[in-house]
Design a protein around this motif. Structure first.
Motif, PDB file in Angstrom:
ATOM      1  N   GLN A  80      36.276  26.006  56.642  1.00  0.00           N
ATOM      2  CA  GLN A  80      37.139  25.437  57.306  1.00  0.00           C
ATOM      3  C   GLN A  80      37.594  26.611  58.502  1.00  0.00           C
ATOM      4  OE1 GLN A  80      39.956  23.470  54.134  1.00  0.00           O
ATOM      5  NE2 GLN A  80      40.624  22.761  56.225  1.00  0.00           N
ATOM      6  N   THR A  81      37.507  25.950  59.694  1.00  0.00           N
ATOM      7  CA  THR A  81      38.028  27.130  60.876  1.00  0.00           C
ATOM      8  C   THR A  81      38.719  26.469  61.723  1.00  0.00           C
ATOM      9  OG1 THR A  81      35.961  26.291  61.970  1.00  0.00           O
ATOM     10  CG2 THR A  81      35.794  28.323  60.879  1.00  0.00           C
ATOM     11  N   LEU A  83      41.204  21.114  64.149  1.00  0.00           N
ATOM     12  CA  LEU A  83      40.577  21.807  63.100  1.00  0.00           C
ATOM     13  C   LEU A  83      39.299  21.280  62.742  1.00  0.00           C
ATOM     14  CD1 LEU A  83      43.969  21.747  60.842  1.00  0.00           C
ATOM     15  CD2 LEU A  83      43.543  23.315  62.859  1.00  0.00           C
ATOM     16  N   SER A  84      38.622  22.289  62.263  1.00  0.00           N
ATOM     17  CA  SER A  84      37.323  21.925  61.891  1.00  0.00           C
ATOM     18  C   SER A  84      36.896  22.049  60.276  1.00  0.00           C
ATOM     19  CB  SER A  84      36.218  22.790  62.492  1.00  0.00           C
ATOM     20  OG  SER A  84      34.790  22.300  62.207  1.00  0.00           O
ATOM     21  N   CYS A  85      35.957  21.168  59.935  1.00  0.00           N
ATOM     22  CA  CYS A  85      35.633  21.429  58.468  1.00  0.00           C
ATOM     23  C   CYS A  85      34.203  21.202  58.232  1.00  0.00           C
ATOM     24  CB  CYS A  85      36.320  20.156  57.499  1.00  0.00           C
ATOM     25  SG  CYS A  85      35.724  19.897  55.765  1.00  0.00           S
ATOM     26  N   SER A  86      33.441  21.879  57.361  1.00  0.00           N
ATOM     27  CA  SER A  86      32.171  21.588  57.198  1.00  0.00           C
ATOM     28  C   SER A  86      31.916  21.517  55.744  1.00  0.00           C
ATOM     29  CB  SER A  86      31.137  23.191  57.595  1.00  0.00           C
ATOM     30  OG  SER A  86      31.190  23.243  59.096  1.00  0.00           O
ATOM     31  N   LEU A 117      44.032  21.106  54.289  1.00  0.00           N
ATOM     32  CA  LEU A 117      42.911  21.048  53.430  1.00  0.00           C
ATOM     33  C   LEU A 117      41.978  19.952  53.649  1.00  0.00           C
ATOM     34  CD1 LEU A 117      45.065  21.856  50.225  1.00  0.00           C
ATOM     35  CD2 LEU A 117      43.254  23.469  51.135  1.00  0.00           C
ATOM     36  N   CYS A 118      40.742  20.628  53.615  1.00  0.00           N
ATOM     37  CA  CYS A 118      39.552  19.493  53.863  1.00  0.00           C
ATOM     38  C   CYS A 118      38.746  19.588  52.589  1.00  0.00           C
ATOM     39  CB  CYS A 118      38.718  20.122  55.069  1.00  0.00           C
ATOM     40  SG  CYS A 118      37.079  19.511  55.054  1.00  0.00           S
ATOM     41  N   GLN A 174      35.987  15.964  44.124  1.00  0.00           N
ATOM     42  CA  GLN A 174      36.294  16.587  45.215  1.00  0.00           C
ATOM     43  C   GLN A 174      36.132  17.924  45.254  1.00  0.00           C
ATOM     44  OE1 GLN A 174      39.600  14.385  46.945  1.00  0.00           O
ATOM     45  NE2 GLN A 174      38.215  14.044  48.628  1.00  0.00           N
ATOM     46  N   TYR A 175      35.511  18.572  46.340  1.00  0.00           N
ATOM     47  CA  TYR A 175      35.680  20.173  46.565  1.00  0.00           C
ATOM     48  C   TYR A 175      36.260  20.492  47.725  1.00  0.00           C
ATOM     49  CZ  TYR A 175      31.812  19.525  42.950  1.00  0.00           C
ATOM     50  OH  TYR A 175      31.190  19.389  41.863  1.00  0.00           O
ATOM     51  N   PHE A 176      37.320  21.199  47.560  1.00  0.00           N
ATOM     52  CA  PHE A 176      38.289  21.574  48.552  1.00  0.00           C
ATOM     53  C   PHE A 176      37.698  22.984  49.359  1.00  0.00           C
ATOM     54  CE2 PHE A 176      41.965  19.008  48.518  1.00  0.00           C
ATOM     55  CZ  PHE A 176      41.842  18.094  47.259  1.00  0.00           C
ATOM     56  N   GLY A 177      37.937  22.982  50.516  1.00  0.00           N
ATOM     57  CA  GLY A 177      37.969  24.170  51.299  1.00  0.00           C
ATOM     58  C   GLY A 177      39.334  25.000  51.194  1.00  0.00           C
TER      59      GLY A 177
END
Lengths: 115, 114
Positions: B6-7, B21-24, B90-91, B103-106
């Protein structure tokens, strides 16, 4: 109102001891229940996922139980370690109609393991 | 395999501004979900995207929006920021629908609105 209640809010135990965290829910119809561990400053990590038909599921020293009749779940931690210090969050996923679902989170139990 | 990223990790904005906000997600994961976490309300579900389509949403105002790109990366936008939007965002990614897969969190983006 669909709710998830966790108890206790916080807990302090000595290293090596066992403990049990509780999660009671009112949501319906139930899909599955999840326990997460969240270290300070980090994202949650999945511990267990339990469906309606499962009574017990283990992940190392973590054992989750589910009683769908009484709508209660517990997370038992065996032989606690300092690294178990974290917040433990219970999440219930329930069906909300037309193939959709919703998630309701408990406020978590903050566990501190001391030497 | 790399985890969810996450950035940015930290962000300070002024009331009334907007933020993205960004999430990969983890490679191969097609579902991305967003959550807000505050000390008072705990974790709350914002929305889920799967194959570039919003599949599910929580109970948040329209100021909160998101999108997912063809490579499964996702962005979340909050317009007209309010002080109460200060939170950890959170993503999480999963192989399929969030209700059926782990689910896998950043690590989250800490947003402070002043």
């Amino acid at each position: 109102k669909n709710q998830v209640e966790q108890s206790p809010q916080s807990l302090i135990i000595l290293e090596g001891k066992n403990c049990t965290l509780q999660c009671n829910y009112t949501v319906s119809p139930f899909s599955n229940l999840r326990w997460y561990k969240q270290d300070t400053g980090r994202g949650p990590v999945s511990l267990t996922i339990m469906t309606f038909s499962e009574n017990t599921k283990s992940n190392g020293r973590y054992t989750a139980t589910l009683d769908a009749d009484t709508k209660q779940s517990s997370l038992h931690i065996t032989a606690s370690q300092l690294s178990d210090s974290a917040s433990y969050i219970c999440v219930v996923i329930y069906l909300s109609g037309a193939g959709s679902y919703q998630l309701t989170f408990g406020k978590g139990t903050k566990l501190s393991v001391i030497p | 395999k790399a985890g969810v990223t996450q950035t940015p990790r930290y962000l300070i904005k002024t009331r009334g501004q907007q933020v993205t906000l960004s999430c990969s997600p983890i490679s191969g994961h097609r579902s991305v979900s967003w959550y807000q976490q505050t000390p008072g309300q705990g974790l709350q579900f914002l929305f889920e995207y799967f194959s570039e389509t919003q599949r599910n949403k929580g109970n948040f105002p329209g100021r909160f929006s998101g999108r997912q790109f063809s490579n499964s990366r996702s962005e979340m936008n909050v317009s007209t920021l309010e002080l109460g939007d200060s939170a950890l965002y959170l993503c999480a990614s999963s192989l399929g629908r969030q209700d059926s897969y782990e689910q896998y969190f950043g690590p989250g983006t800490r947003l402070t609105v002043t």
